[in-house]
Design a protein around this motif. Sequence first.
Motif, PDB file in Angstrom:
ATOM      1  N   GLY A 163       0.812  -1.204   0.000  1.00  0.00           N
ATOM      2  CA  GLY A 163       0.000   0.000   0.000  1.00  0.00           C
ATOM      3  C   GLY A 163       0.847   1.256   0.000  1.00  0.00           C
ATOM      4  O   GLY A 163       0.558   2.223  -0.724  1.00  0.00           O
ATOM      5  N   SER A 210      -6.169   0.318  -4.184  1.00  0.00           N
ATOM      6  CA  SER A 210      -6.202  -0.047  -2.769  1.00  0.00           C
ATOM      7  C   SER A 210      -4.966  -0.855  -2.399  1.00  0.00           C
ATOM      8  O   SER A 210      -4.258  -1.385  -3.265  1.00  0.00           O
ATOM      9  CB  SER A 210      -7.456  -0.866  -2.465  1.00  0.00           C
ATOM     10  OG  SER A 210      -7.385  -2.135  -3.117  1.00  0.00           O
ATOM     11  N   GLU A 245      -5.253  -4.384  -3.716  1.00  0.00           N
ATOM     12  CA  GLU A 245      -4.911  -4.511  -5.133  1.00  0.00           C
ATOM     13  C   GLU A 245      -3.401  -4.458  -5.322  1.00  0.00           C
ATOM     14  O   GLU A 245      -2.842  -5.213  -6.120  1.00  0.00           O
ATOM     15  CB  GLU A 245      -5.597  -3.394  -5.928  1.00  0.00           C
ATOM     16  CG  GLU A 245      -7.106  -3.553  -6.047  1.00  0.00           C
ATOM     17  CD  GLU A 245      -7.758  -2.363  -6.713  1.00  0.00           C
ATOM     18  OE1 GLU A 245      -8.621  -2.583  -7.593  1.00  0.00           O
ATOM     19  OE2 GLU A 245      -7.400  -1.222  -6.361  1.00  0.00           O
TER      20      GLU A 245
END
Length: 312
Positions: free
Chosen positions: A251, A262, A265
């Motif tokens: 992240g 995100s 992801e």
Amino acid sequence: MNKKLVDFCAERNMSINVNQAYGVINDYEVNVRELNANQASNNNELPYQFHFSFYATEEQKREMRTALDNAKIKRCNFVFTEYGLKMSLSDFTAGKLVERLPQIFDLVISTISNNGGLTSQYCPRCGKELADNKYELRMEGFSIGIDTECKDSINAAIDAENKAFEEAPNNYLRGFLGAIAGGAVGVVVAIILYWIGLYASIAAVLSIVVGTLLYQKFGGKPTKMMIVIVVGTTFIFMALSVFLIYFISAGIAAAEAGLDISAMEAFKIIMKDADVSSYFKVDMIMMLLFTVVGIAVEHAYLVRSIKRRQNI
């Protein structure tokens, strides 16, 4: 037992058995015990232990405590037990300690006597005069003579306590919440250690200790199932810590690269890289191995945490 300590005990007509000695000195029952290095380390104790048996009221014990505190005995810990006074001592060498022992023994016994401590003719637990059929209690390696009626009352109390424990609810859910709290603490420590470049079983140890304490604090009953729950929770949370490390790192990397995705992801993307995926697997295996080490280190603690008192 150290030879100089053996000689000290023998001079006072104490019976000696390997690392223990027992006798009556100035009418007071005295035990001497020498701990080996492992015993002293595991129990966080000073290596030379002494128990002086006597009966005294709480007020008399307070007076004794004040006198012993004021004496400022070097390298000494002491605590009053249900049967008298336990004292732990150390010095630079056993020889140095033995040189101090005559003075210490005189001080302790005179303090007990001057403050009303009853002698070996009386039960140290109830104060009743002992009959010929007194019972020899074994406590922490010490031999202590008590009244046979006291033995029966102690066993009755132990039986009642164990019966109440068996009949109490297990409260697995409450205990599990405590184990989860302990696991969360372990995760935080594991992540911090990982980011400073360390794999350490300390995270698992902390998770187990805190989880065990909170399991009981939250109302869970300390049984074998507690060990299963705490250990299982620790495994899951230590594995979770590795996932969180990669999840958070992905992240952060995505945000620094200006990607509007995100953290999940980003994590899925980096896991498609063969090298990153391989590192993830290695880190997971290493973390679980160190968790096993932590569990092994805390095995004795876990066993003690569920041990019930047995009849004497």
